[in-house]
Design a protein around this motif. Structure first.
Motif, PDB file in Angstrom:
ATOM      1  N   ASP A  20       0.837  -1.201   0.000  1.00  0.00           N
ATOM      2  CA  ASP A  20       0.000   0.000   0.000  1.00  0.00           C
ATOM      3  C   ASP A  20       0.871   1.249   0.000  1.00  0.00           C
ATOM      4  OD1 ASP A  20      -2.358   1.529   0.140  1.00  0.00           O
ATOM      5  OD2 ASP A  20      -2.188   1.678   2.314  1.00  0.00           O
ATOM      6  N   VAL A  21       0.495   2.243  -0.784  1.00  0.00           N
ATOM      7  CA  VAL A  21       1.265   3.484  -0.840  1.00  0.00           C
ATOM      8  C   VAL A  21       1.110   4.286   0.439  1.00  0.00           C
ATOM      9  CG1 VAL A  21       1.455   5.744  -1.973  1.00  0.00           C
ATOM     10  CG2 VAL A  21       1.268   3.671  -3.355  1.00  0.00           C
ATOM     11  N   MET A  22      -0.120   4.415   0.930  1.00  0.00           N
ATOM     12  CA  MET A  22      -0.394   5.289   2.061  1.00  0.00           C
ATOM     13  C   MET A  22      -0.270   4.543   3.380  1.00  0.00           C
ATOM     14  SD  MET A  22      -0.830   8.200   0.729  1.00  0.00           S
ATOM     15  CE  MET A  22      -1.438   9.087   2.167  1.00  0.00           C
ATOM     16  N   MET A  23       0.885   4.677   4.004  1.00  0.00           N
ATOM     17  CA  MET A  23       1.107   4.118   5.336  1.00  0.00           C
ATOM     18  C   MET A  23       1.820   5.159   6.185  1.00  0.00           C
ATOM     19  SD  MET A  23       2.250   0.123   4.791  1.00  0.00           S
ATOM     20  CE  MET A  23       3.668   0.534   3.758  1.00  0.00           C
ATOM     21  N   PRO A  24       1.556   5.190   7.502  1.00  0.00           N
ATOM     22  CA  PRO A  24       2.238   6.158   8.362  1.00  0.00           C
ATOM     23  C   PRO A  24       3.706   5.787   8.554  1.00  0.00           C
ATOM     24  CG  PRO A  24       0.898   4.664   9.675  1.00  0.00           C
ATOM     25  CD  PRO A  24       0.594   4.354   8.234  1.00  0.00           C
ATOM     26  N   HIS A  25       4.476   6.745   9.046  1.00  0.00           N
ATOM     27  CA  HIS A  25       5.899   6.564   9.347  1.00  0.00           C
ATOM     28  C   HIS A  25       6.703   6.359   8.063  1.00  0.00           C
ATOM     29  CE1 HIS A  25       4.392   6.456  13.363  1.00  0.00           C
ATOM     30  NE2 HIS A  25       3.831   5.257  13.211  1.00  0.00           N
ATOM     31  N   MET A  26       6.778   5.146   7.537  1.00  0.00           N
ATOM     32  CA  MET A  26       7.487   4.911   6.286  1.00  0.00           C
ATOM     33  C   MET A  26       6.466   4.488   5.239  1.00  0.00           C
ATOM     34  SD  MET A  26      10.959   2.709   5.584  1.00  0.00           S
ATOM     35  CE  MET A  26      10.294   1.091   5.224  1.00  0.00           C
ATOM     36  N   ASN A  27       6.224   5.356   4.249  1.00  0.00           N
ATOM     37  CA  ASN A  27       5.156   5.061   3.293  1.00  0.00           C
ATOM     38  C   ASN A  27       5.566   3.984   2.298  1.00  0.00           C
ATOM     39  OD1 ASN A  27       6.644   6.258   1.179  1.00  0.00           O
ATOM     40  ND2 ASN A  27       5.678   8.250   1.486  1.00  0.00           N
ATOM     41  N   GLY A  28       4.625   3.629   1.418  1.00  0.00           N
ATOM     42  CA  GLY A  28       4.865   2.551   0.489  1.00  0.00           C
ATOM     43  C   GLY A  28       5.962   2.828  -0.516  1.00  0.00           C
ATOM     44  N   LEU A  29       6.125   4.083  -0.927  1.00  0.00           N
ATOM     45  CA  LEU A  29       7.161   4.412  -1.900  1.00  0.00           C
ATOM     46  C   LEU A  29       8.546   4.242  -1.298  1.00  0.00           C
ATOM     47  CD1 LEU A  29       5.520   7.558  -3.546  1.00  0.00           C
ATOM     48  CD2 LEU A  29       5.618   5.219  -4.448  1.00  0.00           C
ATOM     49  N   GLU A  30       8.730   4.666  -0.058  1.00  0.00           N
ATOM     50  CA  GLU A  30      10.028   4.478   0.607  1.00  0.00           C
ATOM     51  C   GLU A  30      10.273   2.994   0.860  1.00  0.00           C
ATOM     52  OE1 GLU A  30      13.649   4.875   2.041  1.00  0.00           O
ATOM     53  OE2 GLU A  30      12.493   6.459   1.055  1.00  0.00           O
ATOM     54  N   THR A  31       9.211   2.264   1.212  1.00  0.00           N
ATOM     55  CA  THR A  31       9.340   0.822   1.396  1.00  0.00           C
ATOM     56  C   THR A  31       9.772   0.163   0.100  1.00  0.00           C
ATOM     57  OG1 THR A  31       7.578   0.882   3.059  1.00  0.00           O
ATOM     58  CG2 THR A  31       8.133  -1.271   2.137  1.00  0.00           C
ATOM     59  N   LEU A  32       9.178   0.591  -1.013  1.00  0.00           N
ATOM     60  CA  LEU A  32       9.547   0.051  -2.318  1.00  0.00           C
ATOM     61  C   LEU A  32      11.006   0.347  -2.634  1.00  0.00           C
ATOM     62  CD1 LEU A  32       8.792  -1.288  -5.009  1.00  0.00           C
ATOM     63  CD2 LEU A  32       7.975   0.943  -5.802  1.00  0.00           C
ATOM     64  N   ARG A  33      11.457   1.561  -2.315  1.00  0.00           N
ATOM     65  CA  ARG A  33      12.875   1.898  -2.537  1.00  0.00           C
ATOM     66  C   ARG A  33      13.785   0.914  -1.807  1.00  0.00           C
ATOM     67  NH1 ARG A  33      11.062   7.368  -1.907  1.00  0.00           N
ATOM     68  NH2 ARG A  33      11.336   8.568  -3.824  1.00  0.00           N
ATOM     69  N   ARG A  34      13.446   0.609  -0.570  1.00  0.00           N
ATOM     70  CA  ARG A  34      14.278  -0.312   0.217  1.00  0.00           C
ATOM     71  C   ARG A  34      14.270  -1.716  -0.382  1.00  0.00           C
ATOM     72  NH1 ARG A  34      14.237   0.991   6.662  1.00  0.00           N
ATOM     73  NH2 ARG A  34      14.326   3.262   6.503  1.00  0.00           N
ATOM     74  N   ILE A  35      13.112  -2.147  -0.831  1.00  0.00           N
ATOM     75  CA  ILE A  35      13.031  -3.480  -1.435  1.00  0.00           C
ATOM     76  C   ILE A  35      13.843  -3.519  -2.724  1.00  0.00           C
ATOM     77  CG2 ILE A  35      11.477  -5.160  -2.512  1.00  0.00           C
ATOM     78  CD1 ILE A  35       9.293  -4.191  -0.550  1.00  0.00           C
ATOM     79  N   ARG A  36      13.672  -2.520  -3.578  1.00  0.00           N
ATOM     80  CA  ARG A  36      14.354  -2.508  -4.867  1.00  0.00           C
ATOM     81  C   ARG A  36      15.869  -2.334  -4.751  1.00  0.00           C
ATOM     82  NH1 ARG A  36      11.686  -5.323  -6.688  1.00  0.00           N
ATOM     83  NH2 ARG A  36       9.909  -5.100  -8.074  1.00  0.00           N
TER      84      ARG A  36
END
Length: 228
Positions: free
Chosen positions: A52-68
Motif C-alpha cells: 500500500d502506498v499510504m502508510m504512516p511513518h514509512m510510506n509505500g514508496l520508501e518501502t519500495l525503494r528499500r526493497i528494490r
C-alpha cells in the motif's frame, strides 16, 4: 512459490484479502508497517509483495525503494483512485503493476496471478535458447539479460516486456499487446503503465552506434526494439 506478502496498515482490509487469497490456494504473510514489510520482503520467503502506498511513518514508496535496493521480487502497489503521481512514481521506482483502491479481493487475486504467471511461466525446450538483438542478449529460461556483456538489472515486468520486444525485434508491438503479453492483462483506458516501464527500460539499455536509443516509439503503432 505461492507465498504472498501483504504490506498495509489497514488490518481489517489485510484480513479480508488474506482470507480470500488463502481460499484461492495462496499462502499469506502480513506486515502492517513499511519497516516490517521491507524486512519480510527481503527475507526471500515470498514470491510477490502487495504494498500500500499510504502508510504512516514509512510510506509505500520508501518501502519500495528499500526493497528494490536489494531485490527484484515482483511488487504490486495499492494506490488511491486519484493518486496518479504516486502511481507513476511507484512504477518508476520499480513496481511491477498497481491496483486502484478500493478493489475487490477477486480483482487483487487476478492481478497477483497475472504477475506470477508471467514471472514463473514454465519454459519449453525452445526457450533454452539465447535471444540476441544487437548488443542485447536474453536467456528467458534463466530470466537473465545483458547489454554488451554487462548484466541488466531488470524488474520482473521489465524483463517480460523486453522479452516480448526482443522476440519481435524490428517490428512495432502495440501497447495493448505489450500489456497482454508482458503484464498478463488488457491495457486499461488512460493506463500509462507500459509507457513508464518502457521509459525505465530506455535508461537501462545501451544506445545504438549513432547514439539513438535501441527502443523506439512508433507513432500510433507502439514500441519497437531496433536491430543494430
Amino acid at each position: 512459490m505461492n507465498q504472498v506478502l501483504l504490506i498495509d496498515d489497514d488490518v481489517e482490509l489485510v484480513g479480508m484479502f488474506r482470507e480470500y487469497l488463502e481460499q484461492e490456494g495462496f499462502r499469506v504473510s502480513c506486515a502492517h508497517d513499511g519497516e516490517a514489510g521491507a524486512r519480510e520482503a527481503l527475507s526471500g520467503r515470498s514470491a510477490i509483495a502487495v504494498l500500500d502506498v499510504m502508510m504512516p511513518h514509512m510510506n509505500g514508496l520508501e518501502t519500495l525503494r528499500r526493497i528494490r535496493a536489494r531485490s527484484h521480487m515482483p511488487v504490486l502497489m495499492l494506490t488511491g483512485r486519484g493518486d496518479d503521481t504516486d502511481r507513476i512514481l511507484g512504477l518508476e521506482l520499480g513496481a511491477d503493476d498497481y491496483v486502484t483502491k478500493p478493489c475487490t479481493p477477486r480483482e487483487l487475486t487476478a492481478r497477483i496471478r497475472a504477475i506470477l504467471r508471467r514471472t514463473n511461466a514454465p519454459r519449453g525446450d525452445g526457450d533454452g535458447i539465447t535471444i540476441s538483438v544487437g548488443k542485447l542478449s536474453m536467456q528467458p529460461a534463466q530470466r537473465r539479460a545483458s547489454w554488451d556483456g554487462a548484466t541488466l538489472e531488470l524488474t520482473s515486468t521489465e524483463f517480460n516486456l523486453l522479452e516480448v520486444l526482443a522476440r519481435n525485434a524490428g517490428r512495432p508491438v502495440s501497447k495493448n499487446d505489450l500489456s497482454e503479453q508482458g503484464l498478463g492483462r488488457p491495457m486499461a483506458r488512460f493506463d500509462r503503465n507500459i509507457d513508464v516501464h518502457l521509459s525505465s527500460l530506455r535508461h537501462k539499455l545501451g544506445t545504438l552506434a549513432d547514439g539513438r536509443s535501441c527502443l523506439q516509439t512508433v507513432y500510433r503503432l507502439g514500441y519497437q526494439l531496433i536491430r543494430d
